[in-house]
Write a protein that holds these residues in place. Structure first.
Motif, short mmCIF file in Angstrom:
data_model
loop_
_atom_site.label_atom_id
_atom_site.label_comp_id
_atom_site.label_asym_id
_atom_site.label_seq_id
_atom_site.Cartn_x
_atom_site.Cartn_y
_atom_site.Cartn_z
N SER A 228 -7.77 -2.27 -4.02
CA SER A 228 -7.44 -1.13 -3.15
C SER A 228 -8.58 -0.71 -2.24
CB SER A 228 -6.98 0.06 -3.99
OG SER A 228 -5.77 -0.24 -4.66
N TRP B 27 0.83 -1.20 0.00
CA TRP B 27 0.00 0.00 0.00
C TRP B 27 0.87 1.25 0.00
CZ3 TRP B 27 -5.35 -0.47 -0.13
CH2 TRP B 27 -5.84 -1.77 0.03
N ASN B 28 0.44 2.23 -0.78
CA ASN B 28 1.23 3.46 -0.89
C ASN B 28 0.32 4.65 -1.15
OD1 ASN B 28 3.43 5.15 -1.02
ND2 ASN B 28 4.52 3.96 -2.56
N THR B 29 0.73 5.81 -0.64
CA THR B 29 0.01 7.04 -0.94
C THR B 29 0.38 7.53 -2.34
OG1 THR B 29 1.78 8.31 0.10
CG2 THR B 29 -0.11 7.73 1.48
N VAL B 30 -0.42 8.45 -2.86
CA VAL B 30 -0.17 9.04 -4.17
C VAL B 30 -0.33 10.55 -4.09
CG1 VAL B 30 -0.90 6.97 -5.44
CG2 VAL B 30 -2.60 8.71 -4.87
N ALA C 141 3.71 8.68 -7.42
CA ALA C 141 3.95 7.97 -6.16
C ALA C 141 5.45 7.79 -6.01
CB ALA C 141 3.23 6.61 -6.16
N ASP D 247 -6.17 11.49 0.89
CA ASP D 247 -5.27 10.86 1.87
C ASP D 247 -5.48 9.36 1.99
OD1 ASP D 247 -4.21 13.40 2.44
OD2 ASP D 247 -5.81 13.78 3.89
N GLU D 248 -5.67 8.70 0.86
CA GLU D 248 -5.88 7.26 0.87
C GLU D 248 -4.66 6.53 0.29
OE1 GLU D 248 -8.26 5.64 2.16
OE2 GLU D 248 -9.95 7.03 2.36
N ARG D 249 -4.56 5.25 0.59
CA ARG D 249 -3.50 4.42 0.04
C ARG D 249 -4.07 3.46 -1.00
NH1 ARG D 249 1.31 4.21 3.12
NH2 ARG D 249 1.21 5.58 4.95
N PHE D 250 -3.23 3.12 -1.97
CA PHE D 250 -3.63 2.20 -3.03
C PHE D 250 -2.62 1.05 -3.11
CE2 PHE D 250 -5.52 6.25 -3.94
CZ PHE D 250 -6.79 5.93 -4.39
N TYR D 251 -3.07 -0.07 -3.68
CA TYR D 251 -2.27 -1.28 -3.67
C TYR D 251 -1.46 -1.43 -4.97
CZ TYR D 251 -0.85 -6.06 -2.76
OH TYR D 251 -0.11 -7.19 -2.55
N HIS E 73 8.57 5.21 -4.22
CA HIS E 73 8.96 3.97 -3.55
C HIS E 73 10.48 3.93 -3.43
CE1 HIS E 73 9.41 -0.17 -2.37
NE2 HIS E 73 10.07 -0.48 -3.48
#
Length: 211
Positions: A196, A123-126, A170, A140-144, A172
């Motif tokens: 997600s 999971w990561n923010t964008v 994003a 402020d959500e995270r996606f997979y 990483h």
């Protein structure tokens, strides 16, 4: 009220069942198809993709999916790419020193992420640009994400006659990459909205409702 019809393009790649179920939950009537006419005429076309860039492009060309995508876009008909289904929309992919031509809807190169740990899995923010329709109502959500490759530079030049695409980013391991693009009828995400949770479900509803 009639539901929008979404064709999920079956070219031998992607989490097809998950994609179909997610589109149905988002409010669409869904057809999983290899038929070019069905894919051409649907209100929206979903292009999934999992695995190696070269094999995905080979499968896409086998069903002439690149032609379907091009014809839809020339007529302003919506297309959504997911994961490698986003990557193949760019000019080229380079994996293990092998370069493969993509659909060339956007200039750019899909290449290995320059991060200490690859693949990027989890999971990561964008970073969403102002005015996004895909991310409307999502903050402020995270996606997979599950990927080792991505587009690390946005290369499309714009002019005063065309609206600049909205590019979501994003990061990483200190490496920035394109996480989503909104460009007229063509949209795409590097992450998997179908995996997600509520945020991904809202994004897919936003797209379906725009059809």
């Amino acid at each position: 009220m009639t539901k929008p019809h979404v064709a999920v393009l079956d070219y031998g790649s992607g989490n097809l069942r998950s994609a179909v179920r997610a589109m149905e939950r988002a409010g669409a009537e869904v057809t999983l198809t290899t038929d070019r006419a069905v894919a051409q005429e649907a209100d929206g076309l979903l292009v999934p993709g999992v695995g190696a860039y070269a094999s995905c492009m080979a499968g896409l060309r086998e069903v002439r999916g690149h032609e379907v995508i091009g014809r839809r876009l020339s007529g302003g008909r919506p297309v959504l790419g997911i994961c490698v289904g986003m990557q193949i929309l760019f000019s080229r992919g380079v994996e293990h020193g092998v370069e493969t031509a993509g659909c060339d809807e956007w200039p750019g190169t899909v290449e290995r992420l320059q991060a200490p740990v690859v693949p990027h899995m989890g999971w990561n923010t964008v970073e969403v640009p102002e005015g996004s329709s895909l991310f409307a109502g999502i903050t402020d959500e995270r996606f997979y994400f599950v990927h080792s490759y991505g587009v690390r530079e946005w290369e499309l030049e714009t002019n005063n006659r065309t609206r600049a695409p909205l590019v979501t980013w994003a990061e990483h391991g200190g490496d920035r990459f394109v996480a989503a693009v909104e460009n007229g009828p063509l949209s795409a995400t590097q992450f998997h909205p179908e995996k997600s949770g509520d945020a991904g479900a809202q994004l897919l509803r936003n797209w379906v409702q725009s059809l």
